[in-house]
Design an enzyme around this catalytic site. Structure first.
Site, PDB file in Angstrom:
ATOM      1  N   GLU A 151      11.168  13.309   3.952  1.00 24.61           N
ATOM      2  CA  GLU A 151      12.031  14.343   4.532  1.00 24.61           C
ATOM      3  C   GLU A 151      13.396  14.430   3.862  1.00 24.61           C
ATOM      4  OE1 GLU A 151      11.878  15.128   8.782  1.00 24.61           O
ATOM      5  OE2 GLU A 151      10.478  13.448   9.039  1.00 24.61           O
ATOM      6  N   HIS A 237      15.352   6.244  28.999  1.00 23.51           N
ATOM      7  CA  HIS A 237      14.846   5.576  27.807  1.00 23.51           C
ATOM      8  C   HIS A 237      14.613   6.572  26.680  1.00 23.51           C
ATOM      9  CE1 HIS A 237      13.814   1.331  28.832  1.00 23.51           C
ATOM     10  NE2 HIS A 237      14.034   1.778  30.070  1.00 23.51           N
ATOM     11  N   PRO A 238      14.816   6.101  25.431  1.00 25.68           N
ATOM     12  CA  PRO A 238      14.567   6.981  24.289  1.00 25.68           C
ATOM     13  C   PRO A 238      13.074   7.047  23.982  1.00 25.68           C
ATOM     14  CG  PRO A 238      15.256   4.836  23.505  1.00 25.68           C
ATOM     15  CD  PRO A 238      15.349   4.785  25.011  1.00 25.68           C
ATOM     16  N   TYR A 240      11.902   6.570  21.023  1.00 26.91           N
ATOM     17  CA  TYR A 240      11.668   5.473  20.078  1.00 26.91           C
ATOM     18  C   TYR A 240      12.923   4.606  20.047  1.00 26.91           C
ATOM     19  CZ  TYR A 240      14.150   8.715  16.961  1.00 26.91           C
ATOM     20  OH  TYR A 240      15.062   9.595  16.421  1.00 26.91           O
ATOM     21  N   HIS A 244      19.744   6.669  18.101  1.00 23.52           N
ATOM     22  CA  HIS A 244      19.905   8.025  17.585  1.00 23.52           C
ATOM     23  C   HIS A 244      20.616   8.886  18.631  1.00 23.52           C
ATOM     24  CE1 HIS A 244      16.042   7.831  19.718  1.00 23.52           C
ATOM     25  NE2 HIS A 244      16.193   9.115  19.997  1.00 23.52           N
TER      26      HIS A 244
END
Length: 311
Positions: A151, A237-238, A240, A244
């Site tokens: 990316e 909660h994220p 992952y 970020h």
């Protein structure tokens, strides 16, 4: 990966009439073995936003098969079909997850959401061991981006400082053209911060660097979007466990931007700087979570055990 013509539909996982999305479970042939059984795949389809160009001109020319559904005084309602458009003005945005794991199927399936409270003790004894047991392969895609292996063409901003640096790229949920639904992602260069719970006063330089540089970068990169029209928040909660920050246009209605999951970056900085340097390791955090999430199972299981012991 094979083309979508090879997608064999199995069932609908979820649909959201507000966000105009549908998630489908199916299979695709193995990319490496032509005779192997098909592997699970998830297809996420989202209706795109109308661009200003479409709203001003092309959209009415593409409307066909009008079907009146009613009228009252000066109000008239129809259902309609849009004739085939062009890739420069698409009607749908699609994401494929392949091969999809059981965790992906659970995440994108329709599920109840519950408000639960996570105490510091629950985090230390139940949640943290579960996070630490997650295989590194689950966030390999993050390291591929940070290292420039994947990316590279999508990266909008890069700060390579190992302690305070981060990269910015478009979130996969953004169509990359509609400013009113602007959605970017800032991923920290550090790999020792998994979530909100890890943040202390030692991370203030990183948090402030992310905030200040994003608020300067977005108006420069996207003319017409002012710094006070940018919303920065963190999920807990994220999805992952590598730190970020989500970056959206202030009025954008995006999943996870509501109370019960999102924490404004400015508030995080203020809590650490002015209330307690270890605020997030000491706080009880109440949040909404799907009942299929492993964390919900951990907390609800512990609560059931406590109730049995009290009897």
């Amino acid at each position: 990966m094979h083309s979508l013509s090879d997608f064999a539909f199995a069932r609908v996982l979820n649909e959201d009439p507000v966000l105009k999305t549908i998630s489908l479970l199916g299979t695709l042939p193995s990319p490496t073995d032509a005779v192997a059984a098909h592997q699970p795949a998830i297809l996420i389809i989202e209706k795109t936003h109308f661009t200003s160009q479409s709203s001003d001109s092309n959209i009415t020319r593409r409307i066909s098969n009008l079907d009146s559904t009613g009228s009252n005084d000066i109000y008239f309602w129809w259902n309609a079909i849009l004739a085939t458009g062009q890739l420069s003005d698409p009607d749908l945005k699609m994401t494929v997850i392949y091969p999809a794991t059981d965790a992906h199927v659970s995440k994108y399936s329709r599920q109840e959401r519950k408000m639960i409270t996570e105490t510091p003790e629950i985090y230390r004894t139940l949640i943290l061991p579960w996070i630490e047991a997650q295989p590194k392969s689950r966030i390999q895609w993050v390291h591929n981006i940070l290292s420039g292996l994947k990316e590279r063409e999508n990266v909008l901003f890069r700060d390579n400082d190992p302690d305070t640096g981060f990269i910015v790229l478009p979130d996969s949920k953004w169509d990359k053209r509609t400013m009113s639904s602007l959605y970017l992602l800032a991923i920290s260069q550090r790999d020792d911060v998994r979530s909100l719970r890890d943040l202390t006063t030692n991370h203030l330089p990183m948090l402030k660097n992310i905030r200040d540089k994003i608020l300067a970068m977005v108006p420069e990169r996207f003319p017409g979007v002012a710094s006070d029209e940018v919303r920065l928040f963190v999920h807990y909660h994220p999805s992952y466990y590598h730190f970020h920050v989500h970056i959206t246009y202030v009025t954008a209605q995006v999943p996870g931007s509501t109370v019960g999951q999102s924490h404004l970056l400015d508030t995080i900085i203020d809590n650490i700087e002015n209330i307690d340097p270890a605020y997030y390791s000491k706080a009880s955090i109440r949040y909404a979570l799907g009942v299929n999430h492993p964390v919900y199972e951990l907390i609800s299981g512990a609560a059931s055990a406590d109730r049995r012991e009290s009897l």
